[in-house]
Motif scaffolding. Structure first.
Motif, PDB file in Angstrom:
ATOM      1  N   MET A  41       0.878  -1.133   0.056  1.00  0.00           N
ATOM      2  CA  MET A  41       0.034   0.105  -0.189  1.00  0.00           C
ATOM      3  C   MET A  41       0.971   1.506   0.067  1.00  0.00           C
ATOM      4  SD  MET A  41      -2.938   0.852   3.129  1.00  0.00           S
ATOM      5  CE  MET A  41      -2.073  -0.256   4.006  1.00  0.00           C
ATOM      6  N   ASN A  42       0.662   2.097  -0.893  1.00  0.00           N
ATOM      7  CA  ASN A  42       1.617   3.365  -0.825  1.00  0.00           C
ATOM      8  C   ASN A  42       0.811   4.532  -0.001  1.00  0.00           C
ATOM      9  OD1 ASN A  42      -0.751   4.947  -2.371  1.00  0.00           O
ATOM     10  ND2 ASN A  42       0.028   3.809  -4.425  1.00  0.00           N
ATOM     11  N   LYS A  43       1.688   5.479   0.049  1.00  0.00           N
ATOM     12  CA  LYS A  43       1.131   6.459   0.962  1.00  0.00           C
ATOM     13  C   LYS A  43      -0.348   7.290   0.680  1.00  0.00           C
ATOM     14  CE  LYS A  43       5.169   8.767   3.018  1.00  0.00           C
ATOM     15  NZ  LYS A  43       6.153   9.737   2.905  1.00  0.00           N
ATOM     16  N   LYS A  44      -0.639   7.109  -0.567  1.00  0.00           N
ATOM     17  CA  LYS A  44      -1.944   7.841  -0.973  1.00  0.00           C
ATOM     18  C   LYS A  44      -3.003   6.793  -0.558  1.00  0.00           C
ATOM     19  CE  LYS A  44      -3.747  10.011  -5.072  1.00  0.00           C
ATOM     20  NZ  LYS A  44      -4.043  10.215  -6.375  1.00  0.00           N
ATOM     21  N   GLU A  45      -2.861   5.561  -0.683  1.00  0.00           N
ATOM     22  CA  GLU A  45      -3.795   4.631  -0.389  1.00  0.00           C
ATOM     23  C   GLU A  45      -3.888   4.251   1.099  1.00  0.00           C
ATOM     24  OE1 GLU A  45      -3.399   1.017  -3.881  1.00  0.00           O
ATOM     25  OE2 GLU A  45      -2.036   1.153  -1.965  1.00  0.00           O
ATOM     26  N   LYS A  46      -2.907   4.598   1.940  1.00  0.00           N
ATOM     27  CA  LYS A  46      -2.878   4.638   3.185  1.00  0.00           C
ATOM     28  C   LYS A  46      -3.541   5.794   3.668  1.00  0.00           C
ATOM     29  CE  LYS A  46      -0.007   4.218   7.567  1.00  0.00           C
ATOM     30  NZ  LYS A  46       1.199   3.963   7.987  1.00  0.00           N
ATOM     31  N   LYS A  47      -3.490   7.016   3.269  1.00  0.00           N
ATOM     32  CA  LYS A  47      -4.001   8.379   3.670  1.00  0.00           C
ATOM     33  C   LYS A  47      -5.571   8.114   3.620  1.00  0.00           C
ATOM     34  CE  LYS A  47      -3.962  13.148   2.900  1.00  0.00           C
ATOM     35  NZ  LYS A  47      -5.199  13.541   2.087  1.00  0.00           N
ATOM     36  N   LYS A  48      -6.090   7.445   2.277  1.00  0.00           N
ATOM     37  CA  LYS A  48      -7.507   7.038   1.991  1.00  0.00           C
ATOM     38  C   LYS A  48      -8.091   5.995   3.017  1.00  0.00           C
ATOM     39  CE  LYS A  48     -10.345   5.695  -1.859  1.00  0.00           C
ATOM     40  NZ  LYS A  48     -10.554   4.808  -3.018  1.00  0.00           N
ATOM     41  N   LEU A  49      -7.312   5.237   3.331  1.00  0.00           N
ATOM     42  CA  LEU A  49      -7.520   4.123   4.276  1.00  0.00           C
ATOM     43  C   LEU A  49      -8.098   4.712   5.480  1.00  0.00           C
ATOM     44  CD1 LEU A  49      -8.274   1.170   3.852  1.00  0.00           C
ATOM     45  CD2 LEU A  49      -6.071   0.683   4.829  1.00  0.00           C
ATOM     46  N   VAL A  50      -7.195   5.495   5.808  1.00  0.00           N
ATOM     47  CA  VAL A  50      -7.422   6.351   7.516  1.00  0.00           C
ATOM     48  C   VAL A  50      -8.463   7.072   7.456  1.00  0.00           C
ATOM     49  CG1 VAL A  50      -6.330   7.963   8.868  1.00  0.00           C
ATOM     50  CG2 VAL A  50      -4.742   6.087   8.039  1.00  0.00           C
ATOM     51  N   LEU A  88      -9.129  -3.969   2.354  1.00  0.00           N
ATOM     52  CA  LEU A  88      -8.801  -3.070   3.452  1.00  0.00           C
ATOM     53  C   LEU A  88      -9.970  -1.999   3.356  1.00  0.00           C
ATOM     54  CD1 LEU A  88      -5.067  -2.783   3.814  1.00  0.00           C
ATOM     55  CD2 LEU A  88      -6.675  -3.544   5.533  1.00  0.00           C
ATOM     56  N   GLU A  89     -10.173  -1.683   1.801  1.00  0.00           N
ATOM     57  CA  GLU A  89     -11.231  -0.785   1.796  1.00  0.00           C
ATOM     58  C   GLU A  89     -12.565  -0.972   1.852  1.00  0.00           C
ATOM     59  OE1 GLU A  89     -10.985   0.476  -2.554  1.00  0.00           O
ATOM     60  OE2 GLU A  89     -11.307   2.705  -2.146  1.00  0.00           O
ATOM     61  N   TYR A  90     -12.991  -2.165   1.805  1.00  0.00           N
ATOM     62  CA  TYR A  90     -14.168  -2.986   1.842  1.00  0.00           C
ATOM     63  C   TYR A  90     -14.212  -3.154   3.636  1.00  0.00           C
ATOM     64  CZ  TYR A  90     -17.844  -6.096   1.810  1.00  0.00           C
ATOM     65  OH  TYR A  90     -19.181  -6.829   1.523  1.00  0.00           O
ATOM     66  N   MET A  91     -13.478  -3.794   3.970  1.00  0.00           N
ATOM     67  CA  MET A  91     -13.550  -3.988   5.667  1.00  0.00           C
ATOM     68  C   MET A  91     -12.189  -3.555   6.173  1.00  0.00           C
ATOM     69  SD  MET A  91     -13.364  -8.244   5.456  1.00  0.00           S
ATOM     70  CE  MET A  91     -14.844  -8.418   6.119  1.00  0.00           C
ATOM     71  N   PRO A  92     -12.273  -2.261   6.619  1.00  0.00           N
ATOM     72  CA  PRO A  92     -10.872  -1.503   6.919  1.00  0.00           C
ATOM     73  C   PRO A  92     -10.225  -2.156   8.438  1.00  0.00           C
ATOM     74  CG  PRO A  92     -12.551   0.032   6.995  1.00  0.00           C
ATOM     75  CD  PRO A  92     -13.313  -1.345   6.328  1.00  0.00           C
ATOM     76  N   HIS A  93     -11.240  -2.875   9.117  1.00  0.00           N
ATOM     77  CA  HIS A  93     -11.036  -3.208  10.428  1.00  0.00           C
ATOM     78  C   HIS A  93     -10.216  -4.442  10.416  1.00  0.00           C
ATOM     79  CE1 HIS A  93     -14.881  -4.806   9.320  1.00  0.00           C
ATOM     80  NE2 HIS A  93     -14.611  -5.916   9.826  1.00  0.00           N
ATOM     81  N   THR A  94     -10.378  -5.157   9.062  1.00  0.00           N
ATOM     82  CA  THR A  94      -9.641  -6.698   8.942  1.00  0.00           C
ATOM     83  C   THR A  94      -8.056  -6.463   9.467  1.00  0.00           C
ATOM     84  OG1 THR A  94      -9.734  -8.614   8.023  1.00  0.00           O
ATOM     85  CG2 THR A  94      -9.203  -6.541   6.577  1.00  0.00           C
ATOM     86  N   THR A  95      -7.836  -7.295  10.005  1.00  0.00           N
ATOM     87  CA  THR A  95      -6.265  -7.595  10.065  1.00  0.00           C
ATOM     88  C   THR A  95      -5.544  -8.803   9.644  1.00  0.00           C
ATOM     89  OG1 THR A  95      -6.564  -8.642  12.382  1.00  0.00           O
ATOM     90  CG2 THR A  95      -6.421  -6.215  12.469  1.00  0.00           C
ATOM     91  N   ARG A  96      -6.564  -9.541   8.854  1.00  0.00           N
ATOM     92  CA  ARG A  96      -5.975 -10.745   8.135  1.00  0.00           C
ATOM     93  C   ARG A  96      -6.288 -10.754   6.873  1.00  0.00           C
ATOM     94  NH1 ARG A  96      -7.100 -16.014  12.157  1.00  0.00           N
ATOM     95  NH2 ARG A  96      -5.624 -15.018  14.011  1.00  0.00           N
ATOM     96  N   CYS A  97      -5.671 -11.477   5.808  1.00  0.00           N
ATOM     97  CA  CYS A  97      -5.847 -11.809   4.580  1.00  0.00           C
ATOM     98  C   CYS A  97      -6.811 -12.590   4.289  1.00  0.00           C
ATOM     99  CB  CYS A  97      -4.581 -12.058   3.616  1.00  0.00           C
ATOM    100  SG  CYS A  97      -3.842 -13.727   3.819  1.00  0.00           S
TER     101      CYS A  97
END
Ligand SMILES: [Zn+2]
Length: 110
Positions: A1-10, A96-105
């Protein structure tokens, strides 16, 4: 995940937290004790009891989800954010975008 994706996710996580909090407030209203009031009648009272237990379990789920989302927001500061906690692989951004709370693949869930 790049910085942009991370920002979006947050941002997604933060807005999900707000949504979930609002849903919890609504559900808490719905699970208030049913008054022993004869005026609603036996059938409606049974309905009310059924709905109440549905709402109670929805409330429990939402509270769990809020907890996970808040953890995810905390984890987002971490370098390992977005990595599967079981196998260590990167979790696909779409998931992650769909279920951002997930911690597993997908492979490691369940
Ligand atoms: Zn995994």
């Amino acid at each position: 995940m790049n910085k942009k994706e991370k920002k979006k996710l947050v941002e997604i996580i933060a807005s999900r937290i707000e949504e979930t909090k609002e849903e919890i407030i609504e559900l808490k209203e719905l699970v208030k004790p049913i008054p022993l009031d004869a005026s609603i009648g036996r059938i409606s009272r049974m309905d009310a009891i059924n709905n109440k237990s549905i709402n109670e379990s929805a409330l429990r789920d939402k509270e769990k989800q809020l907890n996970k989302l808040e953890k995810a927001l905390e984890n987002s500061k971490d370098d390992n954010f977005g990595m599967c906690t079981k196998c260590g692989d990167e979790i696909p951004f779409g998931r992650l975008e769909y279920m951002p709370h997930t911690t597993r693949c997908v492979k490691c869930v369940g």
